[in-house]
Design an enzyme around this catalytic site. Sequence first.
Site, PDB file in Angstrom:
ATOM      1  N   LYS A   1       5.081   5.489 -13.344  1.00 11.65           N
ATOM      2  CA  LYS A   1       3.870   5.919 -12.643  1.00 11.65           C
ATOM      3  C   LYS A   1       2.726   6.207 -13.617  1.00 11.65           C
ATOM      4  O   LYS A   1       2.889   6.239 -14.829  1.00 11.65           O
ATOM      5  CB  LYS A   1       4.179   7.117 -11.747  1.00 11.65           C
ATOM      6  CG  LYS A   1       4.990   6.701 -10.531  1.00 11.65           C
ATOM      7  CD  LYS A   1       5.155   7.815  -9.518  1.00 11.65           C
ATOM      8  CE  LYS A   1       5.866   7.303  -8.261  1.00 11.65           C
ATOM      9  NZ  LYS A   1       6.120   8.381  -7.296  1.00 11.65           N
TER      10      LYS A   1
ATOM     11  N   ARG B   1      14.702   8.811  -9.027  1.00 13.16           N
ATOM     12  CA  ARG B   1      14.405   7.559  -8.323  1.00 13.16           C
ATOM     13  C   ARG B   1      13.782   6.611  -9.337  1.00 13.16           C
ATOM     14  O   ARG B   1      12.714   6.896  -9.885  1.00 13.16           O
ATOM     15  CB  ARG B   1      13.457   7.828  -7.159  1.00 13.16           C
ATOM     16  CG  ARG B   1      13.108   6.626  -6.297  1.00 13.16           C
ATOM     17  CD  ARG B   1      12.183   7.045  -5.156  1.00 13.16           C
ATOM     18  NE  ARG B   1      11.852   5.940  -4.271  1.00 13.16           N
ATOM     19  CZ  ARG B   1      10.828   5.118  -4.436  1.00 13.16           C
ATOM     20  NH1 ARG B   1      10.021   5.271  -5.489  1.00 13.16           N
ATOM     21  NH2 ARG B   1      10.594   4.147  -3.564  1.00 13.16           N
TER      22      ARG B   1
END
Length: 262
Positions: A210, A244
């Site tokens: 991210k 995740r």
Amino acid sequence: MRSLDFTAFSMSTERPAFVMGIVNATPDSFFDASRGGAQKALCLIEEGADILDIGGESTRPGFTDVSEDDELRRVIPVIEAVRRKYSGNQVRISVDTRKSRVFKAAYEAGADILNDVSSMTYDSNMPALAASLGVPVVIMHQGGGTPSDVAAFFKRRAGEITSLGVDRRNIIVDPGIGFGKSPDECIRIIKDTDFLCGAGFPLLMALSRKRCIGAMTSRDVQDRLFGTLAADLICVQKGAGIIRVHDVRAAIDTLNVMNFLR
């Protein structure tokens, strides 16, 4: 060893956290290597994923809504392909959806966990459905804020959904890294993972590749694996129970080394 005990099933792993592999059955997810269908899902299981998180609608910034029918066409064949080969005891399937019709069909096809980035606010039917099915549910914080703001949201939203019938034992929390937060806010939340674990629910951290990883490493999305592994390792050391990830094998190697050396 890590374990999770829900009302419908329990999970355990010898590693210090569970690994949730991302399967984006979409054409527009932010990391193109995560896109795919049944073959992608089966590959992540072979790499050792404990949970698959299958999504048929991208939730990247600026994403476009897709219809329920399109979501179903993308997600259901993947679930069915996995369940033809692997039982629930071998791998759990999470479905990343905001729509109750999609999750009901996914559950009937073999899904185990609901991952709703809206925390079941997008579709007013979702809390009742989740309660009736007795499935674990992931509630996620969206928008900016401090770790205290995120923890307060977990407490408030957990109270709301338990009042609608969801069993408290089935709640997993996700601080929503990248969802309306600046890189600095995300970094502060990551540093305070242990504080968020104090909310009393299993904590899922979804950091993989991210923007905040890019901010810390000055790397583009394709080159953020090593930064992701470092951040995930710190989160697990601070108590996160699920990570995740796009890169299952690399995550598992990191956790295995952590097991040997801690």
